[in-house]
Design a protein around this motif. Structure first.
Motif, mmCIF file in Angstrom:
data_model
loop_
_atom_site.group_PDB
_atom_site.id
_atom_site.type_symbol
_atom_site.label_atom_id
_atom_site.label_comp_id
_atom_site.label_asym_id
_atom_site.label_seq_id
_atom_site.Cartn_x
_atom_site.Cartn_y
_atom_site.Cartn_z
ATOM 1 N N UNK A 165 0.555 -1.228 0.047
ATOM 2 C CA UNK A 165 -0.040 0.002 -0.372
ATOM 3 C C UNK A 165 0.952 0.539 -0.152
ATOM 4 N N UNK A 166 0.643 2.423 -1.130
ATOM 5 C CA UNK A 166 1.559 3.190 -1.421
ATOM 6 C C UNK A 166 1.397 4.616 -0.738
ATOM 7 N N UNK A 167 2.039 5.377 0.402
ATOM 8 C CA UNK A 167 1.581 6.323 0.811
ATOM 9 C C UNK A 167 2.448 7.634 -0.018
ATOM 10 N N UNK A 176 -3.449 1.416 -3.222
ATOM 11 C CA UNK A 176 -2.715 -0.336 -2.961
ATOM 12 C C UNK A 176 -1.913 -0.641 -4.775
ATOM 13 N N UNK A 177 -1.387 -1.168 -4.433
ATOM 14 C CA UNK A 177 0.329 -1.426 -5.147
ATOM 15 C C UNK A 177 0.222 -2.760 -5.441
ATOM 16 N N UNK A 178 1.009 -3.193 -6.569
ATOM 17 C CA UNK A 178 1.338 -4.487 -7.199
ATOM 18 C C UNK A 178 2.511 -4.501 -7.777
ATOM 19 N N UNK A 179 3.241 -5.800 -7.054
ATOM 20 C CA UNK A 179 5.464 -5.303 -7.481
ATOM 21 C C UNK A 179 5.422 -6.821 -8.361
ATOM 22 N N UNK A 180 6.579 -5.978 -9.071
ATOM 23 C CA UNK A 180 7.107 -7.248 -9.993
ATOM 24 C C UNK A 180 8.214 -7.956 -9.276
#
Length: 870
Positions: A165-167, A176-180
């Motif tokens: 969760x990026x702030x 929200x974030x999705x990382x690879x």
RNA sequence: GGGGGAUUAGCUCAGUUGGCUAGAGCGUUUGGCUGGCAGCCAAAAGGUCAUCGGUUCGACUCCGAUAUUCUCCA
């Protein structure tokens, strides 16, 4: 694939998806109080996320130079110890501003990685936000479902708030974030433990390469979340890591982003990379840090003792320190790497090429001064070691060495360890924390939520054309800090107030309401493209309409100084050469300051020529020609001067006076004649290769000349209107020196006469030469006389008294042999005799003085002196 | 912006708890000796102890302010 190509491919890919490619913003940030450096690709677009501006395009891509020295994974002190953290790095990114959202972001990311870069799908893992109950946030199902269509279930990992969760900060846009992630371990290692268990576990070979952030909320000051009207995509892929993956190496430092630098470091320092751990760390530290420092300097940020400059200094000093300790570099060497760096990266970042000389000079000077600091520290540490008997050094001592003399603590620890000493690290940390708390308290600022008064977009600055406007307050908030106290910040629907920027100070003025209420605007600033007016109080009815009036006199003087700055810049380039580039500028109402690159002192003849140049332009009455609607390229083609490290929008404003043309947002005079006159008041150095000129114009210049003339007239009057006042003063000085000498020799003669006189008065009492009398000398003279007599007579006991300004003074001299033989003490003598003059005193056994307020007692004191020899 | 330190001869620096007329090395000048790569010996000149104010019989030393500078933190 070469790193150059990896970068180009990325931009090309997103260009094919209708993104426009923009240039990297400067690494140093100027209009955001919460941030010193660009630390992520999104920084330059922050204002769009905040809704303070509209982007020229809803789809953008770029590579952004970033700098991180603190944060959860980025402690400066850790960089170099592993193989994947950096201070300066490039962030490749693509953005959507209210355009596409999760679907496109996810599919394109996958397409680029697996089809363009052809990364093996088997080594990739993706993560999705799992939700957070406390925040009332569910699992990011949208992202999860999208990934499910591309990746097998076991390669999707659910991540918590910390990881997914990026702030942006305590307040502002978030989501929200999705990382690879990529797993680069050997097949053997992979068999032992599945890669999904190592994601986000700080494993050097299982690393995140791309973070896709889906911005959909706004975090308010009270901590609550609010859904944003528009949704954005913000992605960032670490360039160096991507290179590592694509070049099939196991360390960022083994990619061709770093290998040329590492090779050069080995050359210069005669060391070998890959043999010894300590050497390797040192080499990595230096390779990383020289990049950060060179890029920062090219962006106009010099090492200094405050703010961003201090961070750069710390990074550079860390590199020097590692070279000093582990590569045995006792002379400046880091600067030699700039050439390699600029050759290697100059194509993507041309500022490195044009600023190469400056970078080298600045770094070399900084190295020299820090090596001096280290030398001094080593001496001091030696002393501390000598003084500590029990092989222990207190944290306080070490802290003093660090805090006051700038000697690095890890170097202290290392040296102590080598000598078998121990260091109280805990106490050191405690002292450091105390210092941090002190500083933080002194600069603490609390800001409240924005209170919305009325909706609507702001037109922004309208003050080029008018100094007054009918305005409405859009929003306001209260801030509190130790420095400034309670302040209100207000945003208007439009404003004639110029916000501090481009070196020019913010406007002051008033806000008038129809019923006669007046609120003073004490400063105007810009934050994330929002113009903020500072006031000590708020109008009674914030929703009313006000008349915003700029302080005309202040604005006029500032404008004169700003226009003069442009002419000065032109003059410097004309007189000294075109290597002169602006390195800093400050335009206030009472004076202007201009820093520029130039490698020697500007001679007084040159200064005169420059002054003359500017004043000629003033007398030519050049009118202001401005163009607010040019593109950057058009302006440059027309010969406008742009600044390194400055961020320019799509439309720039060109300010022209005759042949002088600069990109500038500041306010200027309508005609150079309004400057009246230009006068340089000082010239000096601020750093190696950077000079500073301070100058005044307009009324300040007038006052200056009036003042000078007055002083000169007074001087002339004192000199009885001498024809040549300079010669008259020189004569006076010579005469004065001559007289001083004469007085001195006369006094000597006098003392000599007195001495011969006194010699005959000395009488013998019980084998001691004795004299007690009043003399007409000051304290110094008496002392002098006493010691001279002392040289000529043995067994001497002297008591002199004098009266000065109604006070009495006694002095007693006793020959050293008498002190011992007769157990006499001059200090005791004057103390006892001091009673008669109602005073006290003391001194050493052979010479002492006493003072008192009763001169009538002198006679009595002198009489009693003889008793000491009975 | 906040804290700490420094400022003594032309240069690099000593100067102990306030008190013996502020010292050293290098450099400078002079004299003498000497065939050298920092030649040797002797002597001398050179100091508002950053500035201003205070405490004290007495301040390079203690206290306060200012300036310059170094340094750490934000």
């Amino acid at each position: 694939m070469k790193s150059q190509d990896i970068r180009t491919q990325f931009l090309k890919f997103f260009k094919s998806k209708d993104h426009s490619v923009v240039a990297s913003a400067p690494m140093v940030i100027k209009d955001d109080p919460t941030l010193m450096f660009t630390n992520a690709g999104m920084n330059q677009f922050k204002e769009y996320f905040l809704g303070n501006g509209t982007p020229s395009d809803t789809r953008i891509t770029d590579t952004q130079k970033c700098l991180r020295v603190s944060g959860k994974h980025n402690d400066l002190e850790e960089v170099g110890k592993d193989t994947y953290h950096h201070t300066m790095f490039e962030m490749l990114g693509n953005w959507s501003f209210g355009d596409y959202f999760k679907k496109e972001a996810i599919t394109w990311a996958w397409e680029l990685l697996t089809e363009v870069y052809k990364i093996d799908k088997e080594i990739l893992y993706v993560s999705v936000f799992e939700g957070n109950e406390a925040e009332g946030l569910p699992l990011d199902k949208e992202a999860f479902d999208l990934w499910k269509q591309i990746v097998p279930d076991e390669r999707i990992i659910l991540g918590n708030k910390k990881d997914n969760f990026w702030e942006m900060g305590d307040q502002g846009p978030c989501g929200p974030s999705s990382e690879i992630h990529v797993d680069l371990r050997s097949a053997e290692e992979k068999a032992k433990m599945p890669g999904r268990d190592l994601v986000n576990q700080d494993h050097p070979l299982v690393v995140e390469i791309w973070n896709l952030v889906f911005i959909q909320f706004n975090r308010k000051a009270d901590g609550s979340l609010e859904k944003l009207p528009q949704q954005h995509v913000d992605t960032g892929m670490g360039f160096e890591r991507l290179c590592m993956v694509l070049q099939g190496v196991k360390s960022n430092y083994d990619t061709d982003v770093f290998t040329p630098l590492i090779k050069e470091i080995q050359n210069i320092t005669s060391s070998t990379y890959g043999k010894d751990q300590e050497t390797d760390i040192a080499i990595r530290v230096i390779a990383d840090h020289v990049r950060a420092v060179a890029f920062a300097i090219a962006d106009g940020q010099l090492p200094g003792s405050t703010g961003a400059g201090y961070v750069i200094r710390r990074i550079l000093r860390r590199a020097i320190r590692y070279g000093f300790t582990f590569l045995n570099q006792k002379e400046p060497f880091v600067y030699k790497l700039v050439a390699t760096l600029s050759k290697q990266m100059g194509e993507a970042f041309p500022e490195l090429v044009s600023q190469k000389n400056l970078c080298e000079n600045v770094i070399r000077e900084e190295e020299n001064s820090f090596l001096r600091t280290l030398d001094q520290g080593l001496v001091l540490l030696d002393e501390i070691i000598k003084e500590s008997a029990d092989k222990k050094v207190s944290g306080k001592k070490a802290f003093e060495l660090y805090d006051t003399y700038g000697f690095p603590i890890d170097l202290t620890a290392l040296i102590l360890q080598e000598k078998g000493f121990s260091l109280d690290q805990e106490e050191f940390e405690k002292e450091l924390q105390k210092q941090k708390d002190r500083s933080r308290n002194a600069s603490k600022m609390i800001s409240g939520d924005w209170q919305i008064v009325s909706d609507g977009e702001t037109e922004g600055f309208v003050g080029y054309d008018s100094l007054e406007a009918e305005v409405k307050i859009l929003r306001y908030r209260k801030t509190e800090s130790k420095k400034e106290g309670e302040l209100y910040q207000m945003v208007f629907d439009k404003t004639p107030f110029y916000p501090e920027g481009g070196g020019q100070v913010g406007d002051r003025g008033v806000l008038e309401s129809t019923d006669g209420e007046v609120v003073y605007i004490i400063d105007t600033r810009k934050e994330n493209n929002l113009i903020i007016h500072l006031a000590k109080s708020l109008p009674k009815n914030p929703s009313a309409t006000f008349k915003a009036v700029v302080n005309v006199a202040q604005r006029a003087r500032t404008a004169a100084n700003h226009s003069a700055t442009h002419l000065l810049h032109q003059g410097l380039r004309s007189v000294l050469g075109t290597h002169v580039e602006q390195k800093g500028s400050m335009v206030q109402s009472d004076y202007l300051r201009f820093d520029f690159s130039h490698f020697s002192k500007v001679s007084s003849e040159e200064l005169q020529q420059i002054e003359h140049f500017v004043n000629k332009k003033i007398s030519e009455r050049l009118p202001l020609v401005e163009n607010r609607e040019m593109t950057y390229q058009e302006a440059i083609n027309d010969g406008a001067i742009a600044l390194f490290g400055e961020k320019y929008g799509d439309k720039v404003r060109a300010v022209k006076f005759g042949d002088s043309m600069e990109l500038c947002g500041g306010t200027h005079v309508g005609n150079t004649a309004d400057i009246w006159h230009f006068k340089i008041i000082s010239e000096g150095a601020v750093a190696s290769g950077i000079r500073r000129i301070e100058a005044i114009t307009n009324e300040a210049a007038k006052e200056y000349f009036t003042g000078q003339t007055e002083t000169f007239s007074e001087l002339k009057a004192i000199l009885k209107n001498a024809k040549d006042p300079v010669k008259a003063v020189v004569n006076l000085q010579e005469e004065n020196a001559e007289l001083k000498k004469q007085v001195e020799s006369l006094l000597k003669d006098k003392a000599k006469n007195l001495k011969t006189e006194l010699k005959y008065e000395i009488k013998e009492i019980n084998g001691t030469n004795f004299l007690a009398r009043k003399v007409d000398l000051d304290a110094g003279g008496i002392k002098d006389l006493s010691f001279q007599l002392g040289d000529e007579f043995e067994n001497l006991f002297l008591l002199f008294a004098t009266e000065q300004n109604g006070k009495a003074l006694l002095s007693c001299y006793i020959s050293k042999n008498l002190v011992e033989e007769k157990d006499l003490h001059a200090g005791k003598v004057v103390k006892e005799l001091g009673k008669f003059i109602q005073g006290g005193g003391g001194g050493q056994p052979f010479y002492a003085t006493a003072g008192g307020k009763n001169p009538d007692g002198i006679v009595e004191a002198l009489k009693k002196a003889e008793e000491y020899l009975q």
